[in-house]
Scaffold this active site. Structure first.
Site, mmCIF file in Angstrom:
data_model
loop_
_atom_site.group_PDB
_atom_site.id
_atom_site.type_symbol
_atom_site.label_atom_id
_atom_site.label_comp_id
_atom_site.label_asym_id
_atom_site.label_seq_id
_atom_site.Cartn_x
_atom_site.Cartn_y
_atom_site.Cartn_z
ATOM 1 N N CYS A 18 -8.509 16.891 15.405
ATOM 2 C CA CYS A 18 -7.197 16.328 15.712
ATOM 3 C C CYS A 18 -7.210 15.678 17.085
ATOM 4 C CB CYS A 18 -6.146 17.438 15.672
ATOM 5 S SG CYS A 18 -4.525 16.953 16.250
ATOM 6 N N PRO A 19 -6.703 14.476 17.264
ATOM 7 C CA PRO A 19 -5.972 13.661 16.282
ATOM 8 C C PRO A 19 -6.843 12.599 15.605
ATOM 9 C CG PRO A 19 -5.707 12.668 18.429
ATOM 10 C CD PRO A 19 -6.661 13.833 18.598
#
Lengths: 84, 189
Positions: A18-19
Protein backbone atom coordinates in the site's frame (compact mmCIF):
# COMPACT_ATOMS: atom_id res chain seq x y z
CA UNK A 1 -12.93 -19.06 -12.27
CA UNK A 2 -14.87 -18.15 -15.38
CA UNK A 3 -13.09 -15.64 -17.53
CA UNK A 4 -15.18 -14.01 -20.21
CA UNK A 5 -12.54 -11.47 -21.05
CA UNK A 6 -8.92 -11.30 -22.14
CA UNK A 7 -6.48 -9.04 -20.40
CA UNK A 8 -4.86 -6.51 -22.72
CA UNK A 9 -2.02 -5.90 -20.25
CA UNK A 10 -0.67 -7.36 -17.03
CA UNK A 11 0.57 -5.20 -14.18
CA UNK A 12 2.93 -7.00 -11.85
CA UNK A 13 3.02 -5.35 -8.42
CA UNK A 14 4.07 -8.48 -6.56
CA UNK A 15 6.19 -7.52 -3.56
CA UNK A 16 4.79 -3.98 -3.41
CA UNK A 17 2.66 -2.64 -0.63
CA UNK A 18 0.00 0.00 0.00
CA UNK A 19 -0.53 2.37 -1.74
CA UNK A 20 1.42 1.20 -4.79
CA UNK A 21 -0.91 -1.57 -6.08
CA UNK A 22 -3.80 0.91 -6.32
CA UNK A 23 -1.70 3.83 -7.55
CA UNK A 24 0.06 1.78 -10.23
CA UNK A 25 -3.24 0.19 -11.31
CA UNK A 26 -4.66 3.66 -11.87
CA UNK A 27 -1.62 4.69 -13.89
CA UNK A 28 -1.72 1.50 -15.98
CA UNK A 29 -5.47 1.61 -16.62
CA UNK A 30 -5.22 5.20 -17.84
CA UNK A 31 -2.80 4.00 -20.54
CA UNK A 32 -5.33 1.48 -21.86
CA UNK A 33 -8.12 2.01 -24.37
CA UNK A 34 -11.75 2.07 -23.26
CA UNK A 35 -12.99 -1.51 -22.98
CA UNK A 36 -9.54 -2.98 -22.35
CA UNK A 37 -8.99 -5.18 -19.31
CA UNK A 38 -5.95 -4.93 -17.05
CA UNK A 39 -4.75 -7.93 -15.08
CA UNK A 40 -3.11 -7.01 -11.77
CA UNK A 41 -0.90 -9.45 -9.87
CA UNK A 42 -0.24 -8.52 -6.24
CA UNK A 43 1.07 -10.19 -3.13
CA UNK A 44 -0.32 -7.50 -0.80
CA UNK A 45 -3.35 -9.11 0.94
CA UNK A 46 -4.76 -5.58 1.41
CA UNK A 47 -4.97 -5.18 -2.35
CA UNK A 48 -8.18 -7.20 -2.38
CA UNK A 49 -10.10 -4.70 -0.28
CA UNK A 50 -8.21 -1.67 -1.55
CA UNK A 51 -8.70 -2.30 -5.26
CA UNK A 52 -12.38 -2.97 -4.57
CA UNK A 53 -12.74 0.30 -2.69
CA UNK A 54 -10.83 2.17 -5.36
CA UNK A 55 -12.91 0.74 -8.21
CA UNK A 56 -16.15 1.54 -6.34
CA UNK A 57 -15.23 5.18 -5.86
CA UNK A 58 -13.47 5.90 -9.14
CA UNK A 59 -15.15 6.89 -12.40
CA UNK A 60 -14.22 5.08 -15.58
CA UNK A 61 -13.13 1.76 -14.09
CA UNK A 62 -14.92 -1.51 -13.34
CA UNK A 63 -13.59 -4.35 -11.23
CA UNK A 64 -14.60 -7.52 -13.10
CA UNK A 65 -13.10 -10.23 -10.97
CA UNK A 66 -10.75 -10.91 -8.09
CA UNK A 67 -9.10 -14.16 -7.16
CA UNK A 68 -6.18 -15.89 -5.51
CA UNK A 69 -3.64 -18.24 -6.96
CA UNK A 70 -0.36 -19.80 -5.96
CA UNK A 71 2.74 -18.76 -7.88
CA UNK A 72 6.18 -20.02 -6.85
CA UNK A 73 4.74 -21.01 -3.48
CA UNK A 74 3.41 -17.53 -2.78
CA UNK A 75 -0.23 -16.43 -2.65
CA UNK A 76 -0.90 -14.01 -5.46
CA UNK A 77 -4.03 -11.87 -5.53
CA UNK A 78 -5.35 -11.37 -9.05
CA UNK A 79 -7.55 -8.48 -10.07
CA UNK A 80 -9.19 -7.77 -13.42
CA UNK A 81 -10.08 -4.15 -14.02
CA UNK A 82 -11.70 -2.73 -17.14
CA UNK A 83 -11.20 0.76 -18.49
CA UNK A 84 -14.79 1.95 -19.09
CA UNK B 1 -50.24 40.33 -21.44
CA UNK B 2 -48.40 43.48 -22.40
CA UNK B 3 -45.26 44.32 -20.47
CA UNK B 4 -45.78 47.98 -21.33
CA UNK B 5 -48.64 48.43 -18.91
CA UNK B 6 -47.32 50.00 -15.72
CA UNK B 7 -50.12 49.26 -13.31
CA UNK B 8 -49.13 49.08 -9.62
CA UNK B 9 -49.76 45.34 -9.70
CA UNK B 10 -47.18 44.83 -12.47
CA UNK B 11 -44.52 46.85 -10.65
CA UNK B 12 -44.59 44.42 -7.76
CA UNK B 13 -43.58 41.58 -10.12
CA UNK B 14 -40.01 41.21 -11.42
CA UNK B 15 -39.65 42.12 -15.07
CA UNK B 16 -39.15 39.47 -17.75
CA UNK B 17 -35.53 40.68 -18.14
CA UNK B 18 -34.83 40.33 -14.43
CA UNK B 19 -36.25 36.84 -14.43
CA UNK B 20 -34.29 35.91 -17.56
CA UNK B 21 -31.09 37.19 -15.92
CA UNK B 22 -31.80 35.24 -12.75
CA UNK B 23 -32.45 32.05 -14.74
CA UNK B 24 -29.14 32.49 -16.56
CA UNK B 25 -27.32 33.01 -13.25
CA UNK B 26 -28.85 29.87 -11.78
CA UNK B 27 -28.10 27.85 -14.91
CA UNK B 28 -24.47 28.94 -14.70
CA UNK B 29 -24.37 27.92 -11.03
CA UNK B 30 -25.85 24.50 -11.78
CA UNK B 31 -23.33 24.00 -14.60
CA UNK B 32 -20.52 24.90 -12.18
CA UNK B 33 -21.82 22.41 -9.63
CA UNK B 34 -22.09 19.69 -12.26
CA UNK B 35 -18.51 20.37 -13.41
CA UNK B 36 -17.42 20.17 -9.82
CA UNK B 37 -18.39 16.58 -9.19
CA UNK B 38 -14.84 15.38 -8.57
CA UNK B 39 -13.81 15.33 -4.94
CA UNK B 40 -11.13 17.54 -3.51
CA UNK B 41 -8.82 16.83 -0.59
CA UNK B 42 -6.58 19.26 1.23
CA UNK B 43 -3.87 17.99 3.59
CA UNK B 44 -1.66 20.10 5.83
CA UNK B 45 1.60 18.23 6.53
CA UNK B 46 3.43 19.60 9.56
CA UNK B 47 5.65 16.72 10.67
CA UNK B 48 9.07 15.78 9.32
CA UNK B 49 9.84 12.45 10.92
CA UNK B 50 10.07 9.36 8.72
CA UNK B 51 6.95 7.78 10.20
CA UNK B 52 4.88 10.95 9.87
CA UNK B 53 6.01 11.61 6.29
CA UNK B 54 4.13 8.53 5.09
CA UNK B 55 0.46 9.21 5.92
CA UNK B 56 0.07 12.42 3.89
CA UNK B 57 1.90 10.98 0.87
CA UNK B 58 0.04 7.66 0.92
CA UNK B 59 -3.34 9.36 1.21
CA UNK B 60 -2.45 11.97 -1.43
CA UNK B 61 -1.25 9.48 -4.05
CA UNK B 62 -4.20 7.15 -3.39
CA UNK B 63 -6.69 10.03 -3.62
CA UNK B 64 -5.10 10.99 -6.94
CA UNK B 65 -5.72 7.41 -8.08
CA UNK B 66 -9.40 7.98 -7.22
CA UNK B 67 -9.32 10.94 -9.60
CA UNK B 68 -9.55 13.49 -6.79
CA UNK B 69 -7.89 16.87 -6.85
CA UNK B 70 -5.33 16.92 -4.04
CA UNK B 71 -3.19 19.62 -2.49
CA UNK B 72 -0.71 18.98 0.33
CA UNK B 73 0.51 22.12 2.05
CA UNK B 74 3.85 21.42 3.76
CA UNK B 75 4.70 23.66 6.67
CA UNK B 76 7.18 23.62 9.57
CA UNK B 77 8.87 20.20 9.79
CA UNK B 78 6.61 18.93 7.02
CA UNK B 79 8.88 20.92 4.68
CA UNK B 80 11.61 18.32 5.13
CA UNK B 81 9.47 15.84 3.17
CA UNK B 82 9.79 18.04 0.07
CA UNK B 83 13.42 19.04 0.70
CA UNK B 84 15.31 16.83 -1.72
CA UNK B 85 18.34 16.24 0.48
CA UNK B 86 16.63 16.15 3.87
CA UNK B 87 13.83 13.86 2.62
CA UNK B 88 16.41 11.10 2.07
CA UNK B 89 17.52 11.34 5.68
CA UNK B 90 14.26 11.54 7.64
CA UNK B 91 14.48 10.03 11.10
CA UNK B 92 12.24 8.26 13.56
CA UNK B 93 12.21 9.40 17.15
CA UNK B 94 12.45 6.52 19.60
CA UNK B 95 11.68 8.73 22.59
CA UNK B 96 8.05 9.05 23.54
CA UNK B 97 7.00 6.37 21.09
CA UNK B 98 5.99 3.32 23.11
CA UNK B 99 5.04 1.49 19.90
CA UNK B 100 8.67 1.17 18.85
CA UNK B 101 9.77 -2.47 19.00
CA UNK B 102 12.65 -1.65 21.34
CA UNK B 103 12.80 -0.72 25.01
CA UNK B 104 11.69 2.91 25.23
CA UNK B 105 14.49 3.81 27.63
CA UNK B 106 17.07 2.90 24.97
CA UNK B 107 15.75 5.74 22.84
CA UNK B 108 17.08 8.29 25.28
CA UNK B 109 20.66 7.03 24.94
CA UNK B 110 22.92 8.56 22.30
CA UNK B 111 22.24 6.86 18.98
CA UNK B 112 18.71 5.83 20.04
CA UNK B 113 17.05 7.69 17.18
CA UNK B 114 19.63 6.35 14.75
CA UNK B 115 18.87 2.82 15.85
CA UNK B 116 15.11 3.36 15.56
CA UNK B 117 15.58 4.92 12.11
CA UNK B 118 17.81 2.09 10.96
CA UNK B 119 15.21 -0.40 12.14
CA UNK B 120 12.35 1.33 10.34
CA UNK B 121 14.32 1.71 7.11
CA UNK B 122 15.12 -1.98 7.22
CA UNK B 123 11.44 -2.82 7.71
CA UNK B 124 10.47 -0.51 4.84
CA UNK B 125 12.92 -2.30 2.57
CA UNK B 126 11.97 -5.81 3.70
CA UNK B 127 8.24 -5.18 3.33
CA UNK B 128 8.31 -3.66 -0.14
CA UNK B 129 6.98 -0.38 1.25
CA UNK B 130 7.48 2.52 -1.15
CA UNK B 131 10.20 4.99 -0.22
CA UNK B 132 9.36 8.63 0.50
CA UNK B 133 11.08 9.65 -2.73
CA UNK B 134 9.04 7.13 -4.72
CA UNK B 135 5.80 8.43 -3.17
CA UNK B 136 6.74 12.04 -3.93
CA UNK B 137 7.59 11.22 -7.56
CA UNK B 138 4.37 9.21 -7.96
CA UNK B 139 2.24 11.90 -6.33
CA UNK B 140 3.68 14.59 -8.60
CA UNK B 141 3.25 12.36 -11.66
CA UNK B 142 -0.42 11.89 -10.75
CA UNK B 143 -1.04 15.61 -10.45
CA UNK B 144 -0.96 16.07 -6.67
CA UNK B 145 -0.09 19.67 -5.85
CA UNK B 146 2.69 19.50 -3.24
CA UNK B 147 3.11 22.95 -1.77
CA UNK B 148 5.97 24.58 0.15
CA UNK B 149 4.96 27.09 2.82
CA UNK B 150 7.11 30.09 1.97
CA UNK B 151 7.16 31.52 5.47
CA UNK B 152 8.60 28.36 7.05
CA UNK B 153 11.00 27.83 4.11
CA UNK B 154 12.40 31.30 4.90
CA UNK B 155 12.41 30.57 8.62
CA UNK B 156 14.44 27.39 8.14
CA UNK B 157 16.69 29.00 5.50
CA UNK B 158 15.70 26.62 2.68
CA UNK B 159 16.17 27.86 -0.90
CA UNK B 160 13.46 27.23 -3.46
CA UNK B 161 15.82 25.12 -5.58
CA UNK B 162 16.49 22.74 -2.69
CA UNK B 163 12.99 21.28 -3.05
CA UNK B 164 11.93 18.58 -5.52
CA UNK B 165 11.23 19.77 -9.07
CA UNK B 166 7.53 20.10 -9.65
CA UNK B 167 6.49 21.26 -6.18
CA UNK B 168 4.62 24.55 -5.78
CA UNK B 169 6.58 27.25 -3.99
CA UNK B 170 5.75 30.80 -2.87
CA UNK B 171 2.46 29.98 -1.21
CA UNK B 172 1.15 30.77 2.26
CA UNK B 173 -1.64 30.22 4.74
CA UNK B 174 -4.26 31.95 2.59
CA UNK B 175 -3.64 29.48 -0.24
CA UNK B 176 -4.00 26.60 2.20
CA UNK B 177 -7.22 28.04 3.63
CA UNK B 178 -8.72 28.54 0.18
CA UNK B 179 -7.90 24.92 -0.68
CA UNK B 180 -9.42 23.74 2.60
CA UNK B 181 -12.57 25.77 1.99
CA UNK B 182 -12.93 24.24 -1.49
CA UNK B 183 -12.15 20.71 -0.33
CA UNK B 184 -14.50 17.91 0.62
CA UNK B 185 -11.87 16.43 2.93
CA UNK B 186 -9.39 18.39 5.06
CA UNK B 187 -6.67 16.75 7.11
CA UNK B 188 -3.98 18.08 9.40
CA UNK B 189 -1.09 15.65 9.77
Amino acid sequence: MTQEFTAAETLDVRGENCPMPVVKTKQAIDDLESGDVLEVLATDPGSESDLGGWADSTDGVALLEQGQTEMDGVTVYTHYVRNE
Amino acid sequence: MSTDSQSSEDEALPSRETLQERIEQLEAQVADLEDDDSKKMSIIATKGSLDMAYPPLILASTAAAFGWEVTVFHTFWGLDILHEERSRDLKVSAVGNPSMPMPNALGAFPGGDRLATWYMNREIEDNGTATIEELIDTSLEMGVDLQVCQMTADLFGYDTDEFYDGVTTDVGAATALRDMADADIQLLV
